[in-house]
Structure formats: C-alpha cells, structure tokens
Design a protein around this motif. Structure first.
Motif, PDB file in Angstrom:
ATOM      1  N   ARG A 165     -10.216   0.648   6.083  1.00  0.00           N
ATOM      2  CA  ARG A 165     -10.819   1.811   5.416  1.00  0.00           C
ATOM      3  C   ARG A 165      -9.921   2.315   4.293  1.00  0.00           C
ATOM      4  O   ARG A 165     -10.391   2.617   3.195  1.00  0.00           O
ATOM      5  CB  ARG A 165     -11.054   2.917   6.449  1.00  0.00           C
ATOM      6  CG  ARG A 165     -11.773   4.121   5.889  1.00  0.00           C
ATOM      7  CD  ARG A 165     -12.007   5.231   6.901  1.00  0.00           C
ATOM      8  NE  ARG A 165     -12.346   4.756   8.229  1.00  0.00           N
ATOM      9  CZ  ARG A 165     -11.601   4.975   9.321  1.00  0.00           C
ATOM     10  NH1 ARG A 165     -10.471   5.651   9.234  1.00  0.00           N
ATOM     11  NH2 ARG A 165     -11.956   4.529  10.493  1.00  0.00           N
ATOM     12  N   ARG A 166      -8.626   2.382   4.546  1.00  0.00           N
ATOM     13  CA  ARG A 166      -7.695   2.861   3.528  1.00  0.00           C
ATOM     14  C   ARG A 166      -7.652   1.917   2.327  1.00  0.00           C
ATOM     15  O   ARG A 166      -7.591   2.364   1.182  1.00  0.00           O
ATOM     16  CB  ARG A 166      -6.298   3.023   4.116  1.00  0.00           C
ATOM     17  CG  ARG A 166      -6.217   4.182   5.095  1.00  0.00           C
ATOM     18  CD  ARG A 166      -4.862   4.281   5.720  1.00  0.00           C
ATOM     19  NE  ARG A 166      -4.836   5.369   6.707  1.00  0.00           N
ATOM     20  CZ  ARG A 166      -3.850   5.596   7.545  1.00  0.00           C
ATOM     21  NH1 ARG A 166      -2.787   4.811   7.534  1.00  0.00           N
ATOM     22  NH2 ARG A 166      -3.912   6.575   8.399  1.00  0.00           N
ATOM     23  N   ALA A 167      -7.691   0.602   2.585  1.00  0.00           N
ATOM     24  CA  ALA A 167      -7.686  -0.368   1.483  1.00  0.00           C
ATOM     25  C   ALA A 167      -8.945  -0.208   0.633  1.00  0.00           C
ATOM     26  O   ALA A 167      -8.885  -0.280  -0.603  1.00  0.00           O
ATOM     27  CB  ALA A 167      -7.591  -1.784   2.034  1.00  0.00           C
ATOM     28  N   ILE A 168     -10.084   0.034   1.248  1.00  0.00           N
ATOM     29  CA  ILE A 168     -11.334   0.210   0.506  1.00  0.00           C
ATOM     30  C   ILE A 168     -11.272   1.477  -0.339  1.00  0.00           C
ATOM     31  O   ILE A 168     -11.727   1.497  -1.482  1.00  0.00           O
ATOM     32  CB  ILE A 168     -12.537   0.228   1.473  1.00  0.00           C
ATOM     33  CG1 ILE A 168     -12.704  -1.156   2.111  1.00  0.00           C
ATOM     34  CG2 ILE A 168     -13.813   0.647   0.758  1.00  0.00           C
ATOM     35  CD1 ILE A 168     -13.697  -1.201   3.249  1.00  0.00           C
ATOM     36  N   VAL A 169     -10.697   2.543   0.216  1.00  0.00           N
ATOM     37  CA  VAL A 169     -10.552   3.798  -0.532  1.00  0.00           C
ATOM     38  C   VAL A 169      -9.688   3.573  -1.777  1.00  0.00           C
ATOM     39  O   VAL A 169     -10.033   4.007  -2.879  1.00  0.00           O
ATOM     40  CB  VAL A 169      -9.962   4.915   0.362  1.00  0.00           C
ATOM     41  CG1 VAL A 169      -9.506   6.096  -0.465  1.00  0.00           C
ATOM     42  CG2 VAL A 169     -10.976   5.354   1.407  1.00  0.00           C
ATOM     43  N   VAL A 170      -8.579   2.861  -1.610  1.00  0.00           N
ATOM     44  CA  VAL A 170      -7.678   2.604  -2.739  1.00  0.00           C
ATOM     45  C   VAL A 170      -8.382   1.740  -3.782  1.00  0.00           C
ATOM     46  O   VAL A 170      -8.290   1.994  -4.989  1.00  0.00           O
ATOM     47  CB  VAL A 170      -6.365   1.951  -2.256  1.00  0.00           C
ATOM     48  CG1 VAL A 170      -5.525   1.479  -3.428  1.00  0.00           C
ATOM     49  CG2 VAL A 170      -5.575   2.935  -1.411  1.00  0.00           C
ATOM     50  N   ALA A 174      -9.024  -5.605   2.943  1.00  0.00           N
ATOM     51  CA  ALA A 174     -10.330  -5.005   3.203  1.00  0.00           C
ATOM     52  C   ALA A 174     -11.283  -5.989   3.891  1.00  0.00           C
ATOM     53  O   ALA A 174     -12.147  -5.582   4.670  1.00  0.00           O
ATOM     54  CB  ALA A 174     -10.957  -4.509   1.904  1.00  0.00           C
ATOM     55  N   ARG A 175     -11.136  -7.252   3.628  1.00  0.00           N
ATOM     56  CA  ARG A 175     -12.037  -8.257   4.207  1.00  0.00           C
ATOM     57  C   ARG A 175     -11.606  -8.743   5.586  1.00  0.00           C
ATOM     58  O   ARG A 175     -12.453  -9.034   6.424  1.00  0.00           O
ATOM     59  CB  ARG A 175     -12.119  -9.468   3.287  1.00  0.00           C
ATOM     60  CG  ARG A 175     -12.883  -9.223   2.033  1.00  0.00           C
ATOM     61  CD  ARG A 175     -12.942 -10.483   1.202  1.00  0.00           C
ATOM     62  NE  ARG A 175     -13.601 -10.222  -0.071  1.00  0.00           N
ATOM     63  CZ  ARG A 175     -13.450 -10.982  -1.133  1.00  0.00           C
ATOM     64  NH1 ARG A 175     -12.688 -12.054  -1.087  1.00  0.00           N
ATOM     65  NH2 ARG A 175     -14.076 -10.673  -2.241  1.00  0.00           N
ATOM     66  N   THR A 176     -10.302  -8.864   5.807  1.00  0.00           N
ATOM     67  CA  THR A 176      -9.847  -9.559   7.011  1.00  0.00           C
ATOM     68  C   THR A 176      -9.062  -8.722   7.998  1.00  0.00           C
ATOM     69  O   THR A 176      -8.699  -9.236   9.059  1.00  0.00           O
ATOM     70  CB  THR A 176      -8.971 -10.770   6.615  1.00  0.00           C
ATOM     71  OG1 THR A 176      -7.812 -10.292   5.925  1.00  0.00           O
ATOM     72  CG2 THR A 176      -9.734 -11.736   5.732  1.00  0.00           C
ATOM     73  N   SER A 177      -8.777  -7.482   7.691  1.00  0.00           N
ATOM     74  CA  SER A 177      -7.949  -6.670   8.582  1.00  0.00           C
ATOM     75  C   SER A 177      -8.652  -6.440   9.916  1.00  0.00           C
ATOM     76  O   SER A 177      -9.848  -6.161   9.970  1.00  0.00           O
ATOM     77  CB  SER A 177      -7.625  -5.327   7.939  1.00  0.00           C
ATOM     78  OG  SER A 177      -6.832  -4.561   8.826  1.00  0.00           O
ATOM     79  N   LYS A 178      -7.897  -6.576  10.990  1.00  0.00           N
ATOM     80  CA  LYS A 178      -8.423  -6.315  12.335  1.00  0.00           C
ATOM     81  C   LYS A 178      -8.311  -4.835  12.694  1.00  0.00           C
ATOM     82  O   LYS A 178      -8.868  -4.399  13.699  1.00  0.00           O
ATOM     83  CB  LYS A 178      -7.650  -7.138  13.367  1.00  0.00           C
ATOM     84  CG  LYS A 178      -7.697  -8.616  13.117  1.00  0.00           C
ATOM     85  CD  LYS A 178      -9.023  -9.194  13.496  1.00  0.00           C
ATOM     86  CE  LYS A 178      -8.956 -10.707  13.390  1.00  0.00           C
ATOM     87  NZ  LYS A 178     -10.176 -11.280  12.929  1.00  0.00           N
TER      88      LYS A 178
END
Length: 101
Positions: A34-39, A24-28
């Motif tokens: 967005r999907r990581a934040i949802v999870v 969530a912090r470093t993905s380009k």
C-alpha cells in the motif's frame, strides 16, 4: 482562506520507479504494498485527496507516507511492527511449575 500547498514525493529516478513497481506487485506484506502504491501515485503527480480516495485511506496517512519516504527513502515502506501488548504475568510466575503449587 488560502489553499494548503500540495504534498508530493521527491523526484523518483527510473530505477527507484522500477523498484517501487516491483514492491507494489510482489510484496507479501499488505502495508508495504500500500505504501509503495501511495508513493508511486504521488510520483505520477496525483494529489493527496485523490490518492486517499483511490486507496481508501485517510489524507493524513497519505501525507505521512510521502513525508516518511522523502526523509528515509525505501526504509519508510517497511512496516514498523511493535512489541504488542505487555505481558500480564511476570517472569517469576511464568517460571513456576505445577510442582510448586
């Protein structure tokens, strides 16, 4: 009318939680982020309508991400890019040179 049961992500281990935070912090890739934040939000007990409102996405999208993560794990976070629009010209036309004209 009865209320639909809430959809939540499966229990996430501390290691998986750290990995989700890292993504969530470093993905380009915005889709993966967005999907990581949802999870992560679901793992923290946030209900689907609230996650959808906070992330400005539909509730259906949130549910789909959660179900996919429960089924496929971290592979569900990766974007599924497709091939795009089919080519309008066939191979023979593309191979033709200006001398053929």
């Amino acid at each position: 009318m009865a209320r639909r049961p809430g959809v939540f992500v499966r229990p996430v281990t501390p290691e998986e939680g750290r990995r989700l935070q890292q993504i969530a912090r470093t993905s380009k890739q915005p889709v993966r982020m967005r999907r990581a934040i949802v999870v992560m939000a679901s793992a923290q007990g946030q209900p689907v309508p609230l996650i959808g409102k906070l992330m400005q996405v539909t509730e259906g999208y949130v549910r789909q991400v959660i179900h996919d993560f429960n089924e496929h794990g971290f592979a569900a976070l990766d974007p599924k890019w497709s091939g795009g629009r089919p080519s309008k010209t066939d191979k023979k036309t593309r191979e033709r040179t200006d001398a053929d004209l």
